[in-house]
Design a protein around this motif. Sequence first.
Motif, mmCIF file in Angstrom:
data_model
loop_
_atom_site.group_PDB
_atom_site.id
_atom_site.type_symbol
_atom_site.label_atom_id
_atom_site.label_comp_id
_atom_site.label_asym_id
_atom_site.label_seq_id
_atom_site.Cartn_x
_atom_site.Cartn_y
_atom_site.Cartn_z
ATOM 1 N N TYR A 125 85.808 21.540 -9.318
ATOM 2 C CA TYR A 125 86.010 21.067 -10.761
ATOM 3 C C TYR A 125 86.657 22.157 -11.335
ATOM 4 N N VAL A 126 88.285 22.113 -11.893
ATOM 5 C CA VAL A 126 88.719 23.253 -13.092
ATOM 6 C C VAL A 126 88.838 22.358 -14.462
ATOM 7 N N VAL A 127 88.921 23.216 -15.490
ATOM 8 C CA VAL A 127 89.169 22.467 -16.320
ATOM 9 C C VAL A 127 90.771 23.443 -16.290
ATOM 10 N N VAL A 128 91.376 22.027 -16.929
ATOM 11 C CA VAL A 128 92.881 22.504 -17.121
ATOM 12 C C VAL A 128 93.243 23.029 -18.910
ATOM 13 N N THR A 129 93.625 24.057 -19.311
ATOM 14 C CA THR A 129 94.311 23.985 -20.650
ATOM 15 C C THR A 129 95.562 23.557 -20.335
ATOM 16 N N GLU A 130 95.744 23.565 -21.532
ATOM 17 C CA GLU A 130 97.343 22.744 -21.374
ATOM 18 C C GLU A 130 98.275 23.013 -23.114
ATOM 19 N N GLU B 240 81.270 21.165 -19.473
ATOM 20 C CA GLU B 240 80.560 22.016 -20.802
ATOM 21 C C GLU B 240 81.426 23.073 -20.873
ATOM 22 N N GLN B 241 82.103 23.634 -19.880
ATOM 23 C CA GLN B 241 83.069 25.119 -19.916
ATOM 24 C C GLN B 241 84.767 24.343 -21.064
ATOM 25 N N GLY B 242 84.539 23.609 -20.537
ATOM 26 C CA GLY B 242 85.376 22.083 -21.311
ATOM 27 C C GLY B 242 85.092 22.898 -22.473
ATOM 28 N N LYS B 243 83.981 21.905 -23.573
ATOM 29 C CA LYS B 243 84.036 22.066 -24.498
ATOM 30 C C LYS B 243 83.408 23.016 -24.945
ATOM 31 N N VAL B 244 83.546 24.717 -23.773
ATOM 32 C CA VAL B 244 82.806 25.395 -24.824
ATOM 33 C C VAL B 244 85.274 26.466 -25.074
ATOM 34 N N MET B 245 85.752 25.814 -24.353
ATOM 35 C CA MET B 245 86.737 26.463 -25.375
ATOM 36 C C MET B 245 87.781 25.669 -25.577
ATOM 37 N N ARG B 246 87.473 23.760 -25.838
ATOM 38 C CA ARG B 246 87.938 23.552 -27.247
ATOM 39 C C ARG B 246 87.475 23.712 -28.371
ATOM 40 N N ASP B 247 85.995 24.500 -28.540
ATOM 41 C CA ASP B 247 85.531 24.784 -29.792
ATOM 42 C C ASP B 247 86.418 25.724 -29.947
ATOM 43 N N ALA B 248 86.397 26.925 -28.931
ATOM 44 C CA ALA B 248 86.861 28.375 -29.155
ATOM 45 C C ALA B 248 87.705 28.238 -29.723
ATOM 46 N N ALA B 249 89.160 27.363 -29.980
ATOM 47 C CA ALA B 249 90.589 27.019 -29.604
ATOM 48 C C ALA B 249 90.248 26.136 -31.342
ATOM 49 N N ARG C 96 95.457 20.120 -24.978
ATOM 50 C CA ARG C 96 95.390 19.345 -23.769
ATOM 51 C C ARG C 96 94.155 20.104 -22.802
ATOM 52 N N ILE C 97 93.158 19.489 -23.085
ATOM 53 C CA ILE C 97 91.844 20.195 -22.212
ATOM 54 C C ILE C 97 91.717 19.101 -21.485
ATOM 55 N N ARG C 98 91.429 18.977 -19.942
ATOM 56 C CA ARG C 98 90.963 18.302 -19.142
ATOM 57 C C ARG C 98 90.517 18.930 -17.769
ATOM 58 N N ASP D 38 92.388 15.753 -26.314
ATOM 59 C CA ASP D 38 93.905 16.400 -26.725
ATOM 60 C C ASP D 38 93.953 16.703 -28.582
ATOM 61 N N SER D 39 94.423 17.959 -28.984
ATOM 62 C CA SER D 39 94.524 18.301 -30.489
ATOM 63 C C SER D 39 95.864 17.101 -30.739
ATOM 64 N N ALA D 40 96.531 16.551 -30.332
ATOM 65 C CA ALA D 40 97.173 15.232 -30.937
ATOM 66 C C ALA D 40 96.405 14.459 -31.351
ATOM 67 N N GLU D 41 96.147 13.685 -31.311
ATOM 68 C CA GLU D 41 94.803 13.731 -31.860
ATOM 69 C C GLU D 41 93.980 13.065 -32.780
#
Length: 182
Positions: free
Chosen positions: A48-53, A92-101, A145-147, A131-134
Amino acid sequence: MMTTNPVMNNDEHQHPPRQKKVKREEPVVPEAGEQEEEDEEDDINTTYVVVTETYPTTYGKNRGTTYDRGQMIALTKVEVTKDYDTYEDAVEQGKVMRDAASRWFHDYEYRDGANNNADGEETNDHNPPWDSAELKNYDNDEEMRIRIMTTMDYDDFAYENQLFLEDQEREQRRAQKIDQRS
């Protein structure tokens, strides 16, 4: 003196050597248990990959701007964090990246924020994509957006975007040639 040519000559009426017929075997249809084992092996090999757009908005300083698909693809910054063995690890990595942003995701309105129950455990946690647009912060010039995707799905996604851009460029060149002829 006559020499023989190893290359066949139709004038001499030579025929190519006969080939042996290949015996065709019936296709092997796996039984139900065998198919499940193969599916499990595919799951083992899935990463799996974490994609940050980070993409431009149509509000903020971009108010009134519209983007077609090609412009949006070209203007979107994509970062990929690769090779997580399980979906859960990638989340879990996506959450870390989301919270860091924090610029994009820390807002009291965000439904996946620090909502903790009496035991201090995070609740109301929805799954990606995030998605931060939310958050509806219309002052943002960009959103994030993090997917979470399988590596194969991401490769397909990137390939489709690349093909779209190449097709669009080809069409633009074709239109320019037509305009120059006119």
